[in-house]
Design a protein around this motif. Structure first.
Motif, PDB file in Angstrom:
ATOM      1  N   ILE A 110      29.637  43.331  48.312  1.00 53.07           N
ATOM      2  CA  ILE A 110      31.287  44.277  47.129  1.00 53.07           C
ATOM      3  C   ILE A 110      32.835  43.915  47.431  1.00 53.07           C
ATOM      4  CG2 ILE A 110      31.231  46.304  48.189  1.00 53.07           C
ATOM      5  CD1 ILE A 110      30.649  47.265  44.892  1.00 53.07           C
ATOM      6  N   ALA A 111      33.299  43.306  46.457  1.00 58.48           N
ATOM      7  CA  ALA A 111      34.645  43.089  46.960  1.00 58.48           C
ATOM      8  C   ALA A 111      35.487  43.559  46.239  1.00 58.48           C
ATOM      9  CB  ALA A 111      34.867  41.569  47.246  1.00 58.48           C
ATOM     10  N   PHE A 112      36.570  43.946  45.859  1.00 58.98           N
ATOM     11  CA  PHE A 112      37.814  45.259  45.475  1.00 58.98           C
ATOM     12  C   PHE A 112      38.983  43.141  45.678  1.00 58.98           C
ATOM     13  CE2 PHE A 112      41.621  47.840  45.169  1.00 58.98           C
ATOM     14  CZ  PHE A 112      40.967  48.359  43.838  1.00 58.98           C
ATOM     15  N   LEU A 113      39.860  42.450  44.613  1.00 53.67           N
ATOM     16  CA  LEU A 113      40.482  42.005  44.002  1.00 53.67           C
ATOM     17  C   LEU A 113      41.306  41.986  42.848  1.00 53.67           C
ATOM     18  CD1 LEU A 113      38.020  38.784  44.324  1.00 53.67           C
ATOM     19  CD2 LEU A 113      39.264  39.818  46.789  1.00 53.67           C
ATOM     20  N   PRO A 114      43.163  42.835  43.901  1.00 54.23           N
ATOM     21  CA  PRO A 114      44.074  43.206  43.461  1.00 54.23           C
ATOM     22  C   PRO A 114      44.447  42.279  42.024  1.00 54.23           C
ATOM     23  CG  PRO A 114      43.613  43.706  45.500  1.00 54.23           C
ATOM     24  CD  PRO A 114      43.098  42.647  44.898  1.00 54.23           C
ATOM     25  N   LEU A 115      44.832  42.267  40.840  1.00 55.94           N
ATOM     26  CA  LEU A 115      44.819  41.431  39.106  1.00 55.94           C
ATOM     27  C   LEU A 115      46.242  41.921  39.327  1.00 55.94           C
ATOM     28  CD1 LEU A 115      42.412  41.132  37.074  1.00 55.94           C
ATOM     29  CD2 LEU A 115      43.424  39.378  38.766  1.00 55.94           C
ATOM     30  N   SER A 116      46.758  42.986  39.106  1.00 64.61           N
ATOM     31  CA  SER A 116      47.846  44.664  38.583  1.00 64.61           C
ATOM     32  C   SER A 116      47.556  45.920  39.417  1.00 64.61           C
ATOM     33  CB  SER A 116      47.720  44.439  36.743  1.00 64.61           C
ATOM     34  OG  SER A 116      46.835  45.349  36.709  1.00 64.61           O
ATOM     35  N   SER A 117      48.856  46.712  39.219  1.00 66.71           N
ATOM     36  CA  SER A 117      48.928  47.951  39.382  1.00 66.71           C
ATOM     37  C   SER A 117      47.538  48.484  38.831  1.00 66.71           C
ATOM     38  CB  SER A 117      50.382  48.432  39.154  1.00 66.71           C
ATOM     39  OG  SER A 117      50.021  48.058  37.718  1.00 66.71           O
ATOM     40  N   ASP A 118      47.310  48.971  38.077  1.00 66.76           N
ATOM     41  CA  ASP A 118      45.993  49.900  37.857  1.00 66.76           C
ATOM     42  C   ASP A 118      45.217  48.639  37.088  1.00 66.76           C
ATOM     43  OD1 ASP A 118      46.400  47.974  35.540  1.00 66.76           O
ATOM     44  OD2 ASP A 118      46.853  49.973  34.249  1.00 66.76           O
ATOM     45  N   SER A 119      44.817  47.216  37.615  1.00 67.08           N
ATOM     46  CA  SER A 119      43.828  46.181  37.305  1.00 67.08           C
ATOM     47  C   SER A 119      43.203  45.482  38.620  1.00 67.08           C
ATOM     48  CB  SER A 119      44.090  45.566  36.176  1.00 67.08           C
ATOM     49  OG  SER A 119      43.991  46.223  34.766  1.00 67.08           O
ATOM     50  N   THR A 120      41.679  45.296  38.616  1.00 69.73           N
ATOM     51  CA  THR A 120      41.266  44.637  39.681  1.00 69.73           C
ATOM     52  C   THR A 120      39.464  44.333  39.533  1.00 69.73           C
ATOM     53  OG1 THR A 120      42.496  46.135  41.831  1.00 69.73           O
ATOM     54  CG2 THR A 120      40.104  45.294  42.532  1.00 69.73           C
ATOM     55  N   THR A 121      39.512  42.973  40.050  1.00 70.51           N
ATOM     56  CA  THR A 121      38.432  41.951  39.501  1.00 70.51           C
ATOM     57  C   THR A 121      37.153  42.753  40.764  1.00 70.51           C
ATOM     58  OG1 THR A 121      39.350  39.617  38.970  1.00 70.51           O
ATOM     59  CG2 THR A 121      37.377  39.807  40.118  1.00 70.51           C
ATOM     60  N   LEU A 122      36.305  42.776  40.039  1.00 67.35           N
ATOM     61  CA  LEU A 122      35.109  43.028  41.260  1.00 67.35           C
ATOM     62  C   LEU A 122      33.953  42.069  41.068  1.00 67.35           C
ATOM     63  CD1 LEU A 122      32.818  44.633  42.283  1.00 67.35           C
ATOM     64  CD2 LEU A 122      31.655  44.490  40.113  1.00 67.35           C
ATOM     65  N   VAL A 123      34.012  41.874  42.508  1.00 65.29           N
ATOM     66  CA  VAL A 123      32.898  40.014  42.762  1.00 65.29           C
ATOM     67  C   VAL A 123      31.607  40.805  43.896  1.00 65.29           C
ATOM     68  CG1 VAL A 123      31.867  38.492  43.281  1.00 65.29           C
ATOM     69  CG2 VAL A 123      34.595  38.550  42.687  1.00 65.29           C
ATOM     70  N   TRP A 124      30.819  41.401  43.185  1.00 72.71           N
ATOM     71  CA  TRP A 124      29.356  42.482  43.912  1.00 72.71           C
ATOM     72  C   TRP A 124      28.155  41.038  44.087  1.00 72.71           C
ATOM     73  CZ3 TRP A 124      28.167  47.991  43.187  1.00 72.71           C
ATOM     74  CH2 TRP A 124      27.227  48.453  44.271  1.00 72.71           C
ATOM     75  N   SER A 125      28.155  40.402  44.942  1.00 71.78           N
ATOM     76  CA  SER A 125      27.058  39.664  45.406  1.00 71.78           C
ATOM     77  C   SER A 125      25.481  40.648  45.751  1.00 71.78           C
ATOM     78  CB  SER A 125      27.312  38.473  46.382  1.00 71.78           C
ATOM     79  OG  SER A 125      28.191  37.812  45.991  1.00 71.78           O
ATOM     80  N   THR A 126      24.508  40.127  44.981  1.00 68.78           N
ATOM     81  CA  THR A 126      23.358  41.229  45.717  1.00 68.78           C
ATOM     82  C   THR A 126      21.859  40.190  45.266  1.00 68.78           C
ATOM     83  OG1 THR A 126      22.764  44.032  45.757  1.00 68.78           O
ATOM     84  CG2 THR A 126      23.798  42.839  43.669  1.00 68.78           C
ATOM     85  N   ARG A 127      21.244  41.235  45.315  1.00 73.08           N
ATOM     86  CA  ARG A 127      19.505  40.621  45.238  1.00 73.08           C
ATOM     87  C   ARG A 127      19.984  40.834  43.437  1.00 73.08           C
ATOM     88  NH1 ARG A 127      18.010  44.321  48.756  1.00 73.08           N
ATOM     89  NH2 ARG A 127      16.654  45.519  47.010  1.00 73.08           N
ATOM     90  N   PRO A 128      19.300  39.828  43.032  1.00 70.13           N
ATOM     91  CA  PRO A 128      19.004  39.643  41.343  1.00 70.13           C
ATOM     92  C   PRO A 128      18.284  40.622  40.276  1.00 70.13           C
ATOM     93  CG  PRO A 128      18.052  37.962  42.343  1.00 70.13           C
ATOM     94  CD  PRO A 128      18.270  39.032  44.132  1.00 70.13           C
TER      95      PRO A 128
END
Length: 394
Positions: free
Chosen positions: A109-127
């Protein structure tokens, strides 16, 4: 990190500024046919009743690339029993410049910053987990994301079992159960723990929630008759290293450099020999990253004690050895340049990559490095990572 719409907007503005009277953008048009011209000197694309022809077609048309199919280029690889769920997260404003990734047994599970109050999620897991998480809705998903980052693995596995059981019955787990678990964690969170973890998620943008299956694929060649492949048309990768887009950007960079050289020499941009330096540079670099990421996917998913220890020690060693860490960082992303030969003016002199590559050309040096690695492994077993690092620093 940047949102895709921002990147697209910047590129379109660049086309408007520098491509005026030279670049024609055909919006809302579908390529209905591709055809090789007489004598293989050009290739044509048909839009309805209108044909456009040129010396080369770039296949930047994704995993199911029609250009790759037209070129009769096969691809190999495999799918993962994994889907990625993506979304835009909102949280309290902060100095948001640190990415976080937690490797869970079910996937990272990844937390990838965009701005001071927004972030992108990429969560790779079972279907099945992806389907159950999405069914929770934005509010439930936000709580589940917080649990994914903060909850211990054993407790998270129990929550997953509950969520899956409810979803299998066509129901939704009572969200107060998830919220209570999250509030308990939050109330017991120490200051030190808070510093090493991402900020708690307040909400998820409902329209941003999406998911897709993950797969590894690599085209057998990047070059066809008057065609060349870049980006996902040439390769797809597991997102755990966040390198898919960077690989495509590096493809574009190197192809552009190769074409500048061909153009300056009065060559044919679409000729097979003209395109060879591009594929010679990008194919091995991409294949190495694809293979490495594939192995990391399985390595970080295991919870076998011995492998856990070796994995943790290895990451600690790499983190402490600055030059090695910089070398690894320089090997990924869009830092590539055309290196068809060592005399190429397009190759940045003195780069970390160049020095490393030149220093590893002979079997003798490879054997030396292998010996160092074996010695390092023995030292780790005998005295631990810290003693090894102290000896290397002397």
């Amino acid at each position: 990190m940047t949102e895709n719409t921002n990147l697209q907007r910047a590129l379109l503005r660049k086309i408007e500024l520098d491509g005026k009277d030279r670049i024609v953008v055909q919006e809302s048009k579908r390529v209905e046919e591709m055809r090789m011209g007489e004598g293989g000197r050009w290739v044509g694309l048909r839009f309805g009743d209108h044909w456009v022809r040129g010396g080369v077609v770039v296949g930047a048309d994704g995993y199911n690339s029609p250009v790759r199919a037209f070129s009769d280029i096969a691809s190999f690889g495999h799918g993962y029993d994994t889907h990625a769920i993506v979304a835009t997260l909102h949280h309290s404003p902060l100095y948001n410049h640190t990415a976080f990734q937690r490797f869970l047994p079910t996937g990272p599970i990844a937390f990838l910053p965009l701005s001071s109050d927004s972030t992108t999620l990429v969560w790779s897991t079972r279907p099945e987990l992806v389907a159950a998480y999405k069914a929770l809705g934005p509010t439930g998903l936000a709580t589940m994301i917080n649990l994914g980052f903060f909850m211990d693995e054993q407790s998270l596995a129990a929550v997953n079992t509950q969520v899956l059981a409810a979803h299998a019955k066509g129901e939704q787990i009572d969200l107060t159960i998830l919220e209570d678990r999250w509030n308990t964690i939050l109330n017991n969170l120490t200051t030190e723990q808070a510093k090493s973890l991402p900020p708690p998620i307040a909400s998820v943008a409902a329209k941003s929630i999406a998911s897709f299956p993950l797969k590894l694929s690599h085209a057998e060649s990047y070059i066809g008759d008057r065609t060349v492949l870049i980006g996902d048309a040439a390769h797809t990768i597991h997102p755990l290293a966040g390198q898919g887009l960077n690989m495509g950007l590096a493809d574009v960079k190197v192809l552009g450099e190769v074409w500048e050289r061909v153009k300056s020499n009065g060559g044919d941009l679409g000729a097979y020999t003209s395109l060879l330096p591009y594929t010679k540079e990008r194919y091995p670099a991409n294949h190495l990253l694809l293979s490495t990421t594939d192995k990391l996917h399985y390595l970080f998913g295991t919870r076998i004690p011995g492998i856990n220890w070796a994995r943790s020690v290895g990451m600690d060693v790499i983190n402490e050895l600055g030059p090695i860490k910089k070398l690894l960082m320089g090997r990924v992303g869009a830092q590539a340049s055309a290196t068809a030969n060592t005399e190429s003016p397009m190759r940045p002199a003195g780069s970390i990559y160049e020095k490393a590559a030149d220093g590893m050309d002979t079997l003798r040096n490879v054997k030396t490095i292998a010996g160092m690695a074996a010695s390092a492994g023995r030292e780790l077993v005998k005295g631990g990572a810290r003693q090894l690092l102290e000896r290397l620093a002397k």
